[in-house]
Design an enzyme around this catalytic site. Structure first.
Site, PDB file in Angstrom:
ATOM      1  N   VAL A 185      74.313 -17.513  91.155  1.00  0.00           N
ATOM      2  CA  VAL A 185      74.623 -18.079  92.472  1.00  0.00           C
ATOM      3  C   VAL A 185      73.455 -17.993  93.456  1.00  0.00           C
ATOM      4  O   VAL A 185      73.625 -18.232  94.646  1.00  0.00           O
ATOM      5  CB  VAL A 185      75.881 -17.435  93.106  1.00  0.00           C
ATOM      6  CG1 VAL A 185      77.105 -17.748  92.264  1.00  0.00           C
ATOM      7  CG2 VAL A 185      75.716 -15.931  93.277  1.00  0.00           C
ATOM      8  N   LYS A 186      72.276 -17.688  92.982  1.00  0.00           N
ATOM      9  CA  LYS A 186      71.138 -17.613  93.884  1.00  0.00           C
ATOM     10  C   LYS A 186      70.430 -18.974  94.004  1.00  0.00           C
ATOM     11  O   LYS A 186      70.728 -19.910  93.274  1.00  0.00           O
ATOM     12  CB  LYS A 186      70.168 -16.528  93.408  1.00  0.00           C
ATOM     13  CG  LYS A 186      70.785 -15.116  93.425  1.00  0.00           C
ATOM     14  CD  LYS A 186      71.311 -14.693  94.790  1.00  0.00           C
ATOM     15  CE  LYS A 186      71.357 -13.194  95.009  1.00  0.00           C
ATOM     16  NZ  LYS A 186      72.489 -12.503  94.375  1.00  0.00           N
ATOM     17  N   THR A 187      69.469 -19.049  94.921  1.00  0.00           N
ATOM     18  CA  THR A 187      68.801 -20.314  95.253  1.00  0.00           C
ATOM     19  C   THR A 187      68.202 -20.993  94.017  1.00  0.00           C
ATOM     20  O   THR A 187      68.239 -22.212  93.874  1.00  0.00           O
ATOM     21  CB  THR A 187      67.692 -20.060  96.290  1.00  0.00           C
ATOM     22  OG1 THR A 187      68.275 -19.382  97.393  1.00  0.00           O
ATOM     23  CG2 THR A 187      67.057 -21.350  96.770  1.00  0.00           C
TER      24      THR A 187
END
Ligand SMILES: *Cc1c(COP(=O)(O)O)cnc(C)c1O
Length: 397
Positions: A185-187
């Site tokens: 769920v990170k960039t």
């Protein structure tokens, strides 16, 4: 926010390179790998993009924090100053290292308040670990000055803020070491992954060796490499690294889209006098994964969060009531519940974390809402969101 929204042919091609060789290990197999070094490629491109001397890719952001602590010589019995608003992983990495977490207040940057940090320093303090929460940076220059003047290690938890910057300098490159996460769920995602960046050659050497059982990676034969010290296995696989190579190359396009989307939602909120925005020391360096703002009080914030959700706004976070991102709800941590004694359990009296009192942070967090910024929104979806914001805010004036 998440890179997984833009996932496709580029990632498939990089992964296919690895599948074609069958070499999943990041070290060695020079002949069989047909020139594909995905972890190494990622590291070179990340270091260049951030303007860091070195980057080491590892298995997770949590692993990156553990590696950075070890590489900087921070360990059992040392105190490290951290904010109470962070993902619980920051504190897990400290406890696993035998470090005693010491909490300082956050301010309206949603990150460490430099004045509160100064007040928290004791003779046992070894390091300060600011967390650049929700895509934007802490007051990093002031925190760095405090570290310089007090001879403290500065480790940045930049797991949520890849691409953020302050006065043109990237998050993660101000301290002795900076840590990133590439979880789903990170960039930018590797599936699972993390990185430590540094411009200190010795810290880099320590980091890459510690992450691989202490292997010094000198010479061509892994079997007879030296082990200057003990380490752990925090390695990444070439498959995960390959996904990351494709994702990282999209970073600037991701940031531009996030910033454009955020601006539209921010404008929609800006006309309400009972709304104020998170303070960002350098607005131009915001990676724009979230739009965070303050309401009048806890009741107002809870009600607006509920109304936004009921009206169909997904990705609206009221962190104050959430189990993972704010100390208030970390009951397992406050009781130091582990599966066995913590490394320093017998020797050191940890403070009673259930009694830690952070009134300034509570005052801020109880009024804070964050809206997650998505890449995949169409103009119609954005317009619908603006409509929801206007309806809810007009009703709750
Ligand atoms: C995600 C995150 C981590 C941990 O990263 P993982 O890759 O999930 O282990 C650490 N700190 C912060 C602030 C995070 O958001």
């Amino acid at each position: 926010m998440p890179g997984f929204e833009w996932f496709g042919d580029e990632e498939r091609k990089e992964v296919q390179d690895v599948l074609d060789t069958g070499v999943l290990f990041r070290y060695g197999f020079d002949g069989a790998r047909k020139g594909h070094w995905k972890a190494r490629t990622f590291e070179e491109e990340l270091a260049k993009r951030l303007g860091a001397g070195f980057a080491h890719l590892c298995s997770s952001g949590t692993a990156a924090l553990s590696i950075a602590l070890a590489a900087c010589g921070v360990g059992a019995g040392d105190e490290v100053i951290v904010p109470p608003f962070t993902f619980v992983a920051s504190v897990e990495a400290l406890l696993t290292a035998g470090v005693i977490p010491v909490f300082a207040e956050i301010d309206e940057t949603l990150c460490l308040d430099p004045l509160s940090v100064l007040a928290a320093i004791t003779p046992q303090t070894r390091a300060i670990m600011p967390v650049h929460m929700c895509g934007a940076m802490a007051r990093i220059e002031e925190l760095k000055t405090i570290c310089d003047e007090n001879n403290l290690v500065l480790i940045e938890d930049a797991c949520q803020s890849l691409g953020a910057s302050c006065q043109g300098r990237s998050a993660g490159t101000f301290g002795h070491a900076g840590c990133f996460s590439f979880d789903p769920v990170k960039t930018v995602t590797c599936g699972e992954g993390g990185a430590v960046v540094t411009s200190d050659q010795m810290i880099y050497f320590n980091a890459q060796a510690y992450a691989d059982h202490g292997h010094d990676h000198v010479g061509a034969d892994r079997g007879i490499e030296g082990h200057p010290f003990l380490g752990m296995n925090y390695r990444i696989s070439e498959l995960n690294a390959a996904v990351g190579v494709a994702q990282l190359r999209k970073l600037d396009v991701i940031l531009a889209r996030q910033r454009a989307h955020k601006q539209i939602l921010k404008q929609a909120l800006a006309s309400y006098p009972n709304v104020s925005f998170r303070v960002i020391p350098d607005e131009a360096g915001d990676s724009a994964t979230f739009l965070s703002f303050f309401l009048e009080d806890a009741d107002h914030a809870r009600q607006v969060a509920r109304d936004l959700g009921a009206a169909g706004m997904d990705g609206c976070f009221y962190w104050y009531d959430n189990n993972w991102h704010y100390l208030r709800k970390w009951d397992h941590f406050k009781q130091l519940k582990s599966l066995s004694n913590l490394p320093f359990h017998l020797q050191t009296a940890y403070p009673d974390y259930s009694r830690v009192h952070l009134p300034q942070s509570d005052h801020i967090m109880s009024r804070t809402l964050s809206l997650q910024i998505k890449l995949s929104w169409t103009p119609e979806m954005l317009e619908k969101r603006v409509g929801i914001i206007e309806k809810v805010m007009n009703d709750r004036r």
